[in-house]
Design an enzyme around this catalytic site. Sequence first.
Site, PDB file in Angstrom:
ATOM      1  N   ARG A 234     -20.519  47.500  -8.794  1.00  0.00           N
ATOM      2  CA  ARG A 234     -21.781  48.213  -9.011  1.00  0.00           C
ATOM      3  C   ARG A 234     -22.730  47.303  -9.769  1.00  0.00           C
ATOM      4  O   ARG A 234     -22.311  46.606 -10.713  1.00  0.00           O
ATOM      5  CB  ARG A 234     -21.568  49.517  -9.800  1.00  0.00           C
ATOM      6  CG  ARG A 234     -21.004  50.676  -8.989  1.00  0.00           C
ATOM      7  CD  ARG A 234     -21.967  51.176  -7.900  1.00  0.00           C
ATOM      8  NE  ARG A 234     -21.393  52.259  -7.122  1.00  0.00           N
ATOM      9  CZ  ARG A 234     -20.705  52.131  -5.992  1.00  0.00           C
ATOM     10  NH1 ARG A 234     -20.503  50.931  -5.475  1.00  0.00           N
ATOM     11  NH2 ARG A 234     -20.229  53.187  -5.358  1.00  0.00           N
ATOM     12  N   ASP A 258     -23.065  41.725  -4.099  1.00  0.00           N
ATOM     13  CA  ASP A 258     -23.308  42.676  -3.001  1.00  0.00           C
ATOM     14  C   ASP A 258     -24.019  43.911  -3.540  1.00  0.00           C
ATOM     15  O   ASP A 258     -24.382  44.797  -2.775  1.00  0.00           O
ATOM     16  CB  ASP A 258     -21.959  43.072  -2.369  1.00  0.00           C
ATOM     17  CG  ASP A 258     -22.135  43.982  -1.158  1.00  0.00           C
ATOM     18  OD1 ASP A 258     -22.937  43.623  -0.272  1.00  0.00           O
ATOM     19  OD2 ASP A 258     -21.491  45.047  -1.111  1.00  0.00           O
ATOM     20  N   GLU A 263     -30.981  48.265  -7.154  1.00  0.00           N
ATOM     21  CA  GLU A 263     -30.920  48.229  -5.681  1.00  0.00           C
ATOM     22  C   GLU A 263     -31.464  49.497  -5.023  1.00  0.00           C
ATOM     23  O   GLU A 263     -31.844  49.477  -3.845  1.00  0.00           O
ATOM     24  CB  GLU A 263     -29.486  47.983  -5.200  1.00  0.00           C
ATOM     25  CG  GLU A 263     -28.545  49.165  -5.409  1.00  0.00           C
ATOM     26  CD  GLU A 263     -27.135  48.904  -4.886  1.00  0.00           C
ATOM     27  OE1 GLU A 263     -26.560  47.859  -5.230  1.00  0.00           O
ATOM     28  OE2 GLU A 263     -26.617  49.756  -4.136  1.00  0.00           O
ATOM     29  N   HIS A 295     -25.286  45.516  -0.303  1.00  0.00           N
ATOM     30  CA  HIS A 295     -24.277  46.578  -0.430  1.00  0.00           C
ATOM     31  C   HIS A 295     -23.591  46.856   0.909  1.00  0.00           C
ATOM     32  O   HIS A 295     -23.574  47.990   1.398  1.00  0.00           O
ATOM     33  CB  HIS A 295     -24.914  47.863  -0.992  1.00  0.00           C
ATOM     34  CG  HIS A 295     -23.934  48.704  -1.760  1.00  0.00           C
ATOM     35  ND1 HIS A 295     -24.228  49.287  -2.963  1.00  0.00           N
ATOM     36  CD2 HIS A 295     -22.646  49.042  -1.492  1.00  0.00           C
ATOM     37  CE1 HIS A 295     -23.183  49.965  -3.396  1.00  0.00           C
ATOM     38  NE2 HIS A 295     -22.203  49.832  -2.520  1.00  0.00           N
TER      39      HIS A 295
HETATM   40  P1  NAD Z   1     -10.127  52.287  -8.701  1.00  0.00           P
HETATM   41  O1  NAD Z   1     -10.463  53.525  -9.448  1.00  0.00           O
HETATM   42  O2  NAD Z   1      -8.968  52.270  -7.772  1.00  0.00           O
HETATM   43  O3  NAD Z   1      -9.936  51.063  -9.727  1.00  0.00           O
HETATM   44  C1  NAD Z   1     -10.737  50.844 -10.849  1.00  0.00           C
HETATM   45  C2  NAD Z   1      -9.859  50.132 -11.893  1.00  0.00           C
HETATM   46  O4  NAD Z   1     -10.697  49.780 -12.994  1.00  0.00           O
HETATM   47  C3  NAD Z   1      -8.738  51.024 -12.453  1.00  0.00           C
HETATM   48  O5  NAD Z   1      -7.500  50.337 -12.336  1.00  0.00           O
HETATM   49  C4  NAD Z   1      -9.125  51.236 -13.916  1.00  0.00           C
HETATM   50  O6  NAD Z   1      -7.989  51.315 -14.784  1.00  0.00           O
HETATM   51  C5  NAD Z   1      -9.949  50.003 -14.184  1.00  0.00           C
HETATM   52  N1  NAD Z   1     -10.879  50.139 -15.298  1.00  0.00           N
HETATM   53  C6  NAD Z   1     -11.695  51.169 -15.565  1.00  0.00           C
HETATM   54  N2  NAD Z   1     -12.435  50.884 -16.652  1.00  0.00           N
HETATM   55  C7  NAD Z   1     -12.048  49.665 -17.076  1.00  0.00           C
HETATM   56  C8  NAD Z   1     -12.453  48.825 -18.156  1.00  0.00           C
HETATM   57  N3  NAD Z   1     -13.397  49.204 -19.016  1.00  0.00           N
HETATM   58  N4  NAD Z   1     -11.867  47.613 -18.281  1.00  0.00           N
HETATM   59  C9  NAD Z   1     -10.898  47.240 -17.397  1.00  0.00           C
HETATM   60  N5  NAD Z   1     -10.475  47.981 -16.365  1.00  0.00           N
HETATM   61  C10 NAD Z   1     -11.058  49.173 -16.218  1.00  0.00           C
HETATM   62  O7  NAD Z   1     -11.469  51.902  -7.939  1.00  0.00           O
HETATM   63  P2  NAD Z   1     -11.591  50.956  -6.645  1.00  0.00           P
HETATM   64  O8  NAD Z   1     -11.368  51.764  -5.404  1.00  0.00           O
HETATM   65  O9  NAD Z   1     -10.801  49.716  -6.865  1.00  0.00           O
HETATM   66  O10 NAD Z   1     -13.152  50.628  -6.670  1.00  0.00           O
HETATM   67  C11 NAD Z   1     -13.734  49.901  -7.740  1.00  0.00           C
HETATM   68  C12 NAD Z   1     -15.247  50.002  -7.632  1.00  0.00           C
HETATM   69  O11 NAD Z   1     -15.689  49.300  -6.470  1.00  0.00           O
HETATM   70  C13 NAD Z   1     -15.779  51.432  -7.404  1.00  0.00           C
HETATM   71  O12 NAD Z   1     -15.920  52.121  -8.639  1.00  0.00           O
HETATM   72  C14 NAD Z   1     -17.109  51.185  -6.748  1.00  0.00           C
HETATM   73  O13 NAD Z   1     -18.107  51.143  -7.747  1.00  0.00           O
HETATM   74  C15 NAD Z   1     -16.969  49.792  -6.124  1.00  0.00           C
HETATM   75  N6  NAD Z   1     -17.086  49.811  -4.647  1.00  0.00           N
HETATM   76  C16 NAD Z   1     -18.023  49.026  -4.056  1.00  0.00           C
HETATM   77  C17 NAD Z   1     -18.146  49.014  -2.657  1.00  0.00           C
HETATM   78  C18 NAD Z   1     -19.161  48.150  -1.937  1.00  0.00           C
HETATM   79  O14 NAD Z   1     -19.451  48.399  -0.751  1.00  0.00           O
HETATM   80  N7  NAD Z   1     -19.715  47.127  -2.546  1.00  0.00           N
HETATM   81  C19 NAD Z   1     -17.320  49.842  -1.885  1.00  0.00           C
HETATM   82  C20 NAD Z   1     -16.355  50.621  -2.532  1.00  0.00           C
HETATM   83  C21 NAD Z   1     -16.242  50.606  -3.917  1.00  0.00           C
END
Ligand code: NAD
Length: 332
Positions: A234, A258, A263, A295
């Site tokens: 994000r 991305d 955005e 994105h």
């Molecule tokens: P997820 O919930 O499976 O994993 C997030 C991880 O971050 C978890 O393991 C959590 O423990 C960890 N975390 C949370 N806060 C933390 C901190 N302060 N320090 C360290 N670790 C921390 O989520 P995911 O499915 O892996 O997705 C991650 C992010 O990717 C989503 O939140 C979304 O914003 C982004 N995303 C982007 C796209 C894109 O098209 N660019 C698509 C999907 C998701």
Amino acid sequence: MRIAVFNTKKYERRALEEAAKGSSLEFTFLEPRLDAHTAALAAGHEAVLIFVNDSANRTVLEKLAGGGARFLATRSAGFNQIDIKAAQELGIQLAYVPAYSPNAVAEFTIGLILTLARHIHEGHNRVRRADFNLEGLCGFELREKTVGVCGTGRIGTAVVRLLSGFGCRILAYDEEPNEEVTLLASYVDTREELFRYSDILTLHVPLMPSTHHLIDKAAISMMKDGVFLINTSRGALIDTPAVVEALKSRKVGFLAIDVYEEEASLFFEDHSSDIIDDDTFARLLTFPNVVVTGHQAFLTDHALRNIAETTVKSLTEFASGIPCSHALPLMS
Ligand code: NAD
């Protein structure tokens, strides 16, 4: 059941219609983004579907509830655009799509790393101009580098899995380490250690108050000179003006993003004939060592199908009064 779909794109409409075939779900496909001005378009719809750059803050949710909405689902894994507490108070049930394809984003992340590591974007541009000169295109190999993965949830873990094939040293940081990653990478105890030891740092934590501007001036100062930053999570994880300054001073050697914190007013639309009045974004585009995509990391046929199928499942469960399998985590 009538469902207002905000921010509809053709590719998503096709996938949703296909997934809902034979059901009694009635979609109203709307092009505008959801915000306080457009919320009225959902009047008379029991359910609302949104995407990453829609806004579901308290004011918007109040308007949706006033128009009869009782269910809101985001067609995304991230849900930072929703005021969960306000929705709970207004009696609007929430759903999301937690794991439509972690690999889609992970593969794209690796693509961004390789693009800059080997100047593929510049090579492509040169060849299109019939310029076959290789001067300035010398790259580096991943196997000589330490890659830091910040956040090892679904996407971060998939990134670790893919990186392990390159023979690089992989460091990881997460508040809740997971076992699969311990087999392929070394967890560090603090994110400061990750910043200090990584040549390449890729972000996969969600956007929350505790991760807002995770990468700011202070964080960058801890990093190696010439560090390579990647953000496919994000935009607001990065303080963009601070990174622009660090690119100018060469502290940051490469940047691939991305997502961008501002955005919402740019991405997902064609602005090629407009004047971009965001000077920070415009400045980013001038660096040869920066790659920006709009994105699109999620955008694969597999992911679109899964997003549509999961969303239709959530709508069907809500319509039948069954607890939603993909309800958003409630807030206390
Ligand atoms: P997820 O919930 O499976 O994993 C997030 C991880 O971050 C978890 O393991 C959590 O423990 C960890 N975390 C949370 N806060 C933390 C901190 N302060 N320090 C360290 N670790 C921390 O989520 P995911 O499915 O892996 O997705 C991650 C992010 O990717 C989503 O939140 C979304 O914003 C982004 N995303 C982007 C796209 C894109 O098209 N660019 C698509 C999907 C998701």
